[in-house]
Every structure is written in structure tokens, then in C-alpha cells.
Design an enzyme around this catalytic site. Structure first.
Site, PDB file in Angstrom:
ATOM      1  N   TYR A 144     -30.484  -4.579  -7.067  1.00 17.49           N
ATOM      2  CA  TYR A 144     -29.103  -5.290  -7.655  1.00 17.49           C
ATOM      3  C   TYR A 144     -28.576  -5.344  -6.182  1.00 17.49           C
ATOM      4  O   TYR A 144     -28.837  -5.112  -5.623  1.00 17.49           O
ATOM      5  CB  TYR A 144     -27.594  -5.293  -8.186  1.00 17.49           C
ATOM      6  CG  TYR A 144     -26.743  -6.273  -7.856  1.00 17.49           C
ATOM      7  CD1 TYR A 144     -25.368  -6.040  -7.157  1.00 17.49           C
ATOM      8  CD2 TYR A 144     -26.939  -7.816  -8.753  1.00 17.49           C
ATOM      9  CE1 TYR A 144     -24.488  -6.705  -6.981  1.00 17.49           C
ATOM     10  CE2 TYR A 144     -25.833  -8.733  -8.089  1.00 17.49           C
ATOM     11  CZ  TYR A 144     -24.553  -7.671  -8.096  1.00 17.49           C
ATOM     12  OH  TYR A 144     -23.211  -8.529  -7.638  1.00 17.49           O
ATOM     13  N   ASP A 239     -32.102  -2.980   1.285  1.00 19.80           N
ATOM     14  CA  ASP A 239     -30.898  -2.588   1.010  1.00 19.80           C
ATOM     15  C   ASP A 239     -30.005  -1.999   1.103  1.00 19.80           C
ATOM     16  O   ASP A 239     -30.048  -1.115   0.385  1.00 19.80           O
ATOM     17  CB  ASP A 239     -30.979  -3.969  -0.158  1.00 19.80           C
ATOM     18  CG  ASP A 239     -29.348  -4.403  -0.475  1.00 19.80           C
ATOM     19  OD1 ASP A 239     -28.801  -4.727  -2.053  1.00 19.80           O
ATOM     20  OD2 ASP A 239     -28.743  -4.178   0.626  1.00 19.80           O
ATOM     21  N   LYS A 267     -20.454  -1.961   1.708  1.00 18.92           N
ATOM     22  CA  LYS A 267     -19.506  -1.102   1.727  1.00 18.92           C
ATOM     23  C   LYS A 267     -19.120   0.086   2.638  1.00 18.92           C
ATOM     24  O   LYS A 267     -17.716  -0.237   3.530  1.00 18.92           O
ATOM     25  CB  LYS A 267     -20.111  -0.222   0.185  1.00 18.92           C
ATOM     26  CG  LYS A 267     -20.599  -1.349  -0.946  1.00 18.92           C
ATOM     27  CD  LYS A 267     -21.623  -0.262  -1.869  1.00 18.92           C
ATOM     28  CE  LYS A 267     -21.475  -1.170  -2.796  1.00 18.92           C
ATOM     29  NZ  LYS A 267     -20.670  -1.770  -3.605  1.00 18.92           N
TER      30      LYS A 267
HETATM   31  P1  KE4 Z   1     -21.153  -7.225  -2.801  1.00 16.96           P
HETATM   32  O1  KE4 Z   1     -21.154  -8.712  -2.432  1.00 16.96           O
HETATM   33  O2  KE4 Z   1     -20.189  -7.012  -4.076  1.00 16.96           O
HETATM   34  O3  KE4 Z   1     -20.005  -6.979  -1.777  1.00 16.96           O
HETATM   35  O4  KE4 Z   1     -22.589  -6.360  -2.426  1.00 16.96           O
HETATM   36  C1  KE4 Z   1     -23.825  -6.838  -3.292  1.00 16.96           C
HETATM   37  C2  KE4 Z   1     -24.255  -5.719  -3.310  1.00 16.96           C
HETATM   38  C3  KE4 Z   1     -25.758  -5.457  -2.728  1.00 16.96           C
HETATM   39  N1  KE4 Z   1     -26.363  -5.104  -2.864  1.00 16.96           N
HETATM   40  C4  KE4 Z   1     -26.518  -3.451  -3.281  1.00 16.96           C
HETATM   41  C5  KE4 Z   1     -27.655  -2.363  -3.042  1.00 16.96           C
HETATM   42  C6  KE4 Z   1     -25.312  -3.641  -3.833  1.00 16.96           C
HETATM   43  O5  KE4 Z   1     -24.608  -2.410  -4.696  1.00 16.96           O
HETATM   44  C7  KE4 Z   1     -23.957  -4.616  -3.942  1.00 16.96           C
HETATM   45  C8  KE4 Z   1     -22.547  -4.521  -4.871  1.00 16.96           C
HETATM   46  N2  KE4 Z   1     -22.764  -3.355  -5.384  1.00 16.96           N
HETATM   47  C9  KE4 Z   1     -21.708  -3.556  -6.663  1.00 16.96           C
HETATM   48  C10 KE4 Z   1     -22.222  -2.419  -8.032  1.00 16.96           C
HETATM   49  N3  KE4 Z   1     -22.967  -1.558  -7.867  1.00 16.96           N
HETATM   50  C11 KE4 Z   1     -20.128  -4.253  -6.599  1.00 16.96           C
HETATM   51  C12 KE4 Z   1     -19.436  -4.040  -7.462  1.00 16.96           C
HETATM   52  C13 KE4 Z   1     -19.301  -4.792  -8.391  1.00 16.96           C
HETATM   53  O6  KE4 Z   1     -20.115  -5.995  -8.205  1.00 16.96           O
HETATM   54  O7  KE4 Z   1     -18.261  -5.149  -8.517  1.00 16.96           O
END
Ligand code: KE4
Length: 427
Positions: A144, A239, A267
Site C-alpha cells: 500500500y 516506499d 510517519k
Molecule cells: P499516509 O497518506 O497515510 O500518510 O501514507 C500512505 C502510506 C504510504 N506508504 C506506506 C508504506 C504506508 O504504510 C502508508 C500508510 N499506512 C497506513 C497503515 N498501513 C496508514 C493508516 C491508515 O490508512 O489509516
């Protein structure tokens, strides 16, 4: 455990917020029941609206590597905020954070600060397409990378949790420029490059996957991605939004001794505030406005409060912390493995550093198909047992759990005891 106030808040929230939450996984639909509404987070614990305390393994989905509300981070952010929340103008603070990131990651020569991981990956992919003049994006099923249209093609994490790998609202044309391969499948990757290598703009990969549960790369997998991209003139993107500064001071790439062309961060790098980054080779990053023709911008990019949270957090990530995370992670892994064996429940535990997942399957879990095949019902029941036992675990089998520097041996022992009791109800 009484969660009456959270239940009432959830009903109220659903009147005005989609699904009652501002991000789908938080709705607990994959595990059932109503989500606790959190009112406070301190160290390794969170407290809900009914006053229930939980040992926290969500850690705000990764940022809370120090534990919540670290006093030095809070104090530094308060000091910075007293001078202004956001100027929309360059500041010295942004330079300091950029210099810290560049020093930690030899693959990053030039970077941009943005406000979310999605913005970082979306921008990095646009830059790779602008630099190569090509369109095709290659990703891996179960990884993701945020919710930009071209990435919601067999996404992991949220979308997969709802069993709908493709999102509504994504134009067919957009999805057609994204090719999805099985993670850890070198043969499929080789075949794709052999067939379409000259059309591939970029390959984006989670160097250690956290979004189908914790799935490490097979030996040689990441190295081959970098080599194939190099040989075919494509741009490699790690990523590291989740793994960045979590798995090592040098991120996953430092742990593996690799140098991708571009890297995305989020994060931990923002310490819990809305801050992310993308960067890499100077020649590639120099296509971005105002230097070049690829546009990317953001009102709150690099705002002082978020930058200060990130800067102070990174300043506290020392060898002692990573050693502690490794030791605690090992203890939790051993405890969960023993609990599975003692209760006779079929399961496996996969961990890299302070990222860990218990899968209800024989294992190993090497890709999304393996992860999707793990027992969802057992995970949901296990999650409910943990929650009622005072352990706040990610509410999806596709999510990794996280340890922090604030967790203690006692927290791990308590967590393993609660897990053992929960597993005992399953067997
Ligand atoms: P954000 O747009 O949520 O800040 O980041 C996206 C993203 C990009 N790349 C990786 C590897 C990520 O894990 C994420 C976001 N992770 C999720 C949890 N697996 C965020 C939590 C959520 O979606 O509520």
C-alpha cells in the site's frame, strides 16, 4: 471492558463523518465491534473515553516509535508553535531536517517535504514519469502506497481489508498504467521487464511490507528490482513511509545496504505530525518545479510545527533505541510463538525489527495471496480478546503491529499473557 462512551461517540461520529472515522481501518470493520475513542496517549499506552488503558501496538500506525508524547518532542513543538504555526515561506528549520535526512540516507541527495505519505508517493511517481518520459508504474500486490488513484490497484491495507482490491472512482485508463505483480515473485518481475522494460517508468516497493502484515523481502528480491530498473532506464522507488527510521537509522535501505533511485518517507519522520518527504538522486529530483517541468506544491509543506516534531524525534533515534526495539521485538515474537505452540493454534509470527504480525496460517506468508488466505475470523476473535485484555492491536490482519522505545519487558509479558488467553479460547 465497558466502552459505553466510545459507543455513543461512534454513533454521534457516524452522523457527520464518513463511517465515523477519518481513515477506514479505524472503523474496526475487519475485526467487529466499535472502536475505542482515544482521549490520551502517553508512552506505550493509550486511554479511551471510558478510562480504559491499553498497551498500544498501533502507535498511530507507525509514527510513535519513541512512545507517545515524548516530553522532549512535545516541549520542542510547543516552543516552535509559539513562534508561528505555518508561514508558507522557507525556514532554517526545514533545512535542518533535510540535512538530517540526507545524512542518514546516502541515496537521497535532494528532497522535498510534504504533508502525508500519499503525497510523497504520488509525487515521487510523477517525478519518475517526468524524468523518464514513460507512463508504466509497477507495484506489488499487497503493498500500500497511499490512496492516489493510480495506486489503488490491488492495494493492500485498507482496500484489501474490505476485500475490494480496486477502489471505486479510479478511471479505467488510470488503472491501465499500473501493473501489479506478486511480491517476492522474481520470475514475474523478470518477465515483465523482458516484455515491457522500455516502457516502465518506475517500480515502487515496500522494502519490508507492513500492509499485508509484516512480510520481508525474499533474498535477492530488492537487489534485482534495483538492477532491472538500472538496466532498463526505469526509476526505482523504495516506499519507506512505514520502514523509514523505524527499521534502522538508515531505514530499510540502510539495513539491507541498498540505494534506490528515490525514497519516500512518512510517519516516524514527522514524529506524529503531518509531515512526509520524498527524495533521491539529484538528477531525478531536479525535474521538479521551480527547477524543471514536473509540478508539486503544498500549502503546509515543511510547516515549522511538524518539522520540529520530526527533527526532535529523529534526534532521539540512537543505537540504544534500535537495540531496545530489536530486543523487545524478539521477546514479543518468542512469546507469541510459544503461546501458539502451547495452545495448539495454527499460526506464524513474522517480524523485522519493531514491526511484527501474527498470522493465522501455517506460514510463511510471502505475498498478498498468502496473507489474504490467513484466517480472518480467528484474527477478529483474537483481536477482540486482546482489546478486552487491555492490548490495543492493529484492527486488521493486513496491518503490522509496532513496538516503541516506551514499551517495557513487563508490557511484553502482559501482552503475551493476554494473547495466550485469547489463543486458548480459539483452540
Ligand atoms: P499516509 O497518506 O497515510 O500518510 O501514507 C500512505 C502510506 C504510504 N506508504 C506506506 C508504506 C504506508 O504504510 C502508508 C500508510 N499506512 C497506513 C497503515 N498501513 C496508514 C493508516 C491508515 O490508512 O489509516
Amino acid at each position: 471492558m465497558n466502552r459505553a462512551k466510545s459507543k455513543a461517540l461512534f454513533e454521534r461520529a457516524q452522523q457527520v463523518i464518513v463511517g465515523g472515522v477519518n481513515s477506514p481501518a479505524r472503523a474496526f470493520r475487519a475485526v467487529g465491534g466499535d472502536p475505542p475513542f482515544i482521549v490520551q496517549a502517553k508512552g506505550a499506552r493509550v486511554t479511551d473515553a471510558d478510562g480504559n488503558d491499553y498497551i498500544d501496538f498501533v502507535g498511530s500506525w507507525g509514527p510513535a516509535i519513541l512512545g507517545h508524547t515524548h516530553p522532549e518532542v512535545v516541549a520542542a513543538v510547543q516552543r516552535t508553535m509559539s513562534e508561528g504555526l505555518s508561514f508558507g515561506a522557507p525556514t532554517e528549520l526545514e533545512i535542518e531536517l533535510a540535512e538530517v535526512i540526507v545524512k542518514a540516507l546516502p541515496s537521497i541527495e535532494l528532497l522535498r517535504l510534504v504533508s502525508s505519505g500519499t503525497e510523497a508517493t504520488m509525487s515521487a511517481i510523477r517525478v519518475a514519469r517526468g524524468f523518464t518520459g514513460r507512463e508504466l508504474l509497477v507495484k506489488f500486490e499487497g503493498c500500500y502506497h497511499g490512496h492516489a488513484d493510480h495506486l489503488l490497484v490491488k492495494a493492500g491495507s485498507g482496500a484489501a481489508t474490505f476485500g475490494e482490491p480496486d477502489s471505486g472512482g479510479v478511471p479505467a485508463g488510470t488503472a491501465r498504467t499500473t501493473l501489479t505483480l506478486p511480491y517476492n515473485d522474481l520470475a514475474a518481475l523478470e518477465a515483465l521487464f523482458a516484455a515491457q522494460g522500455s516502457e516502465i517508468a518506475t517500480v515502487i516497493v515496500e522494502p519490508v511490507v507492513g500492509n499485508m502484515g509484516c512480510v520481508p523481502p525474499a533474498r535477492g528480491f530488492l537487489e534485482r528490482i534495483l538492477q532491472l530498473c538500472h538496466d532498463h532506464g526505469a526509476v526505482s522507488i523504495f516506499d519507506e513511509v512505514m520502514t523509514g527510521f523505524r527499521l534502522a537509522r538508515g531505514c530499510a535501505q540502510g539495513r539491507f545496504g541498498l540505494k534506490p533511485d528515490l525514497t519516500t518517507l512518512g510517519k516516524v519522520v514527522g514524529g506524529g505530525m503531518p509531515l512526509a518527504a520524498y527524495g533521491g538522486r539529484r538528477d531525478i529530483m531536479s525535474v521538479i518545479a521551480p527547477l524543471g517541468p514536473v509540478y508539486q506544491a503544498g500549502t503546509l509543506s515543511g510547516n515549522p510545527a511538524a518539522v520540529q516534531a520530526g527533527l526532535t524525534t529523529l534526534s532521539l533515534l540512537d543505537d540504544e533505541l534500535y537495540d531496545k526495539l530489536e530486543t523487545l521485538g524478539g521477546k514479543l515474537e518468542e512469546g507469541l510463538v510459544a503461546a501458539l505452540a502451547d495452545t495448539g493454534v495454527t499460526g506464524c509470527v513474522q517480524r523485522v525489527g519493531s514491526m511484527i504480525t501474527l498470522f493465522f496460517a501455517e506460514g510463511p506468508v510471502r505475498n498478498f495471496a498468502d496473507s489474504a488466505a490467513t484466517d480472518s475470523d480467528r484474527f477478529a476473535a483474537f483481536h477482540r480478546s486482546l482489546l478486552d485484555g487491555g492490548v490495543y492491536w492493529p484492527p486488521s490482519k493486513f496491518e503490522a503491529a509496532f513496538l516503541s522505545g516506551a514499551h517495557t519487558d513487563d508490557d511484553i509479558e502482559e501482552t503475551v499473557a493476554v494473547a495466550r488467553a485469547g489463543l486458548g479460547k480459539l483452540s
